[in-house]
Write a protein that holds these residues in place. Structure first.
Motif, PDB file in Angstrom:
ATOM      1  N   THR A  71       0.968  -1.079  -0.021  1.00  0.00           N
ATOM      2  CA  THR A  71      -0.037  -0.089   0.110  1.00  0.00           C
ATOM      3  C   THR A  71       0.845   1.209  -0.057  1.00  0.00           C
ATOM      4  N   LEU A  72       1.722   1.446   0.774  1.00  0.00           N
ATOM      5  CA  LEU A  72       2.947   2.439   0.735  1.00  0.00           C
ATOM      6  C   LEU A  72       3.433   2.350  -0.749  1.00  0.00           C
TER       7      LEU A  72
ATOM      8  N   LEU B 145       0.652   6.024   5.858  1.00  0.00           N
ATOM      9  CA  LEU B 145       1.063   4.731   5.633  1.00  0.00           C
ATOM     10  C   LEU B 145       2.181   4.329   5.998  1.00  0.00           C
ATOM     11  N   LEU B 146       3.358   5.251   5.936  1.00  0.00           N
ATOM     12  CA  LEU B 146       4.752   4.766   6.454  1.00  0.00           C
ATOM     13  C   LEU B 146       4.417   4.763   7.915  1.00  0.00           C
ATOM     14  N   ALA B 147       3.643   5.452   8.709  1.00  0.00           N
ATOM     15  CA  ALA B 147       3.524   5.435  10.243  1.00  0.00           C
ATOM     16  C   ALA B 147       2.786   4.053  10.449  1.00  0.00           C
ATOM     17  N   ILE B 148       1.840   3.548   9.632  1.00  0.00           N
ATOM     18  CA  ILE B 148       1.221   2.382   9.748  1.00  0.00           C
ATOM     19  C   ILE B 148       2.049   1.116   9.476  1.00  0.00           C
ATOM     20  N   LEU B 149       3.014   1.267   8.672  1.00  0.00           N
ATOM     21  CA  LEU B 149       3.895   0.203   8.272  1.00  0.00           C
ATOM     22  C   LEU B 149       5.066   0.183   9.471  1.00  0.00           C
ATOM     23  N   LEU B 150       5.392   1.242  10.039  1.00  0.00           N
ATOM     24  CA  LEU B 150       6.412   1.092  11.040  1.00  0.00           C
ATOM     25  C   LEU B 150       5.766   0.589  12.272  1.00  0.00           C
TER      26      LEU B 150
ATOM     27  N   ARG C 237      13.847  -6.141   8.408  1.00  0.00           N
ATOM     28  CA  ARG C 237      14.656  -6.102   7.254  1.00  0.00           C
ATOM     29  C   ARG C 237      13.884  -5.738   6.075  1.00  0.00           C
ATOM     30  N   GLY C 238      12.995  -6.461   5.734  1.00  0.00           N
ATOM     31  CA  GLY C 238      12.254  -6.330   4.489  1.00  0.00           C
ATOM     32  C   GLY C 238      11.662  -4.802   4.335  1.00  0.00           C
ATOM     33  N   THR C 239      11.193  -4.157   5.458  1.00  0.00           N
ATOM     34  CA  THR C 239      10.734  -3.046   5.590  1.00  0.00           C
ATOM     35  C   THR C 239      11.625  -1.947   5.274  1.00  0.00           C
ATOM     36  N   ALA C 240      12.935  -2.203   6.023  1.00  0.00           N
ATOM     37  CA  ALA C 240      14.248  -1.397   5.864  1.00  0.00           C
ATOM     38  C   ALA C 240      14.493  -1.326   4.529  1.00  0.00           C
ATOM     39  N   ALA C 241      14.567  -2.448   3.894  1.00  0.00           N
ATOM     40  CA  ALA C 241      15.105  -2.719   2.327  1.00  0.00           C
ATOM     41  C   ALA C 241      14.067  -1.738   1.592  1.00  0.00           C
ATOM     42  N   LEU C 242      12.645  -2.011   1.629  1.00  0.00           N
ATOM     43  CA  LEU C 242      11.816  -1.392   1.102  1.00  0.00           C
ATOM     44  C   LEU C 242      11.689   0.245   1.119  1.00  0.00           C
ATOM     45  N   LEU C 243      11.941   0.489   2.284  1.00  0.00           N
ATOM     46  CA  LEU C 243      12.135   2.087   2.515  1.00  0.00           C
ATOM     47  C   LEU C 243      13.313   2.562   1.838  1.00  0.00           C
ATOM     48  N   LEU C 244      14.466   1.904   1.720  1.00  0.00           N
ATOM     49  CA  LEU C 244      15.608   2.424   1.239  1.00  0.00           C
ATOM     50  C   LEU C 244      15.387   2.292  -0.498  1.00  0.00           C
ATOM     51  N   ALA C 245      14.875   1.305  -0.850  1.00  0.00           N
ATOM     52  CA  ALA C 245      14.432   1.214  -2.324  1.00  0.00           C
ATOM     53  C   ALA C 245      13.379   2.425  -2.756  1.00  0.00           C
ATOM     54  N   LEU C 246      12.442   2.552  -2.222  1.00  0.00           N
ATOM     55  CA  LEU C 246      11.465   3.690  -2.282  1.00  0.00           C
ATOM     56  C   LEU C 246      12.252   5.070  -2.247  1.00  0.00           C
TER      57      LEU C 246
END
Length: 131
Positions: free
Chosen positions: A11-12, A57-62, A77-86
């Motif tokens: 969603t993010l 949505l970022l706040a919800i994901l965190l 780790r998946g969330t960190a990788a996603l945020l770096l990629a975005l």
């Protein structure tokens, strides 16, 4: 049970893609803000709404990856990788658009982002539509 990290991440992602596409095609409006913020604001309301949604949505994901059952190392780790990629994608799109605003490459990037966002929406919500 609960909200999955994958759904929150998808969603993010599609919201971020839409925001980047909107900002890319609205480059002239953004540049006019340097002269008068009040004059350019009406043409940027949709981008502001998308930015606000992305932040929520970022706040919800965190929050999702800070609570069970998604508080393990793998979802984080998946969330960190996603945020770096975005963030990297945002920087790349900004670089293309800064070099040549509203050029064929920047508009092609915006179109690709919109198409990718649509595909992600289908992926994210197809299981619910199938029920």
């Amino acid at each position: 049970a609960g909200v999955s990290a994958a759904t929150s991440g998808l969603t993010l992602t599609f919201t971020w893609f839409n925001l980047l596409a909107t900002l890319t095609v609205k480059a002239p409006s953004l540049r006019s803000c340097a002269d008068s913020v009040l004059r350019c604001l009406p043409s940027l309301v949709d981008a502001l709404q998308q930015a606000e949604t992305a932040l929520i949505l970022l706040a919800i994901l965190l929050l999702v990856v800070s609570l069970p059952p998604n508080d393990g190392a793998t979802p984080r780790r998946g969330t960190a990788a996603l945020l770096l990629a975005l963030l990297a994608l945002g920087a790349a799109i900004a670089a293309v658009d800064a070099r040549a605003p509203c050029s064929a490459p920047s508009l092609a990037a915006a179109e690709a982002l919109s198409a990718a966002a649509s595909a992600i929406v289908l992926l994210a919500f197809a299981p619910q539509l199938a029920e």
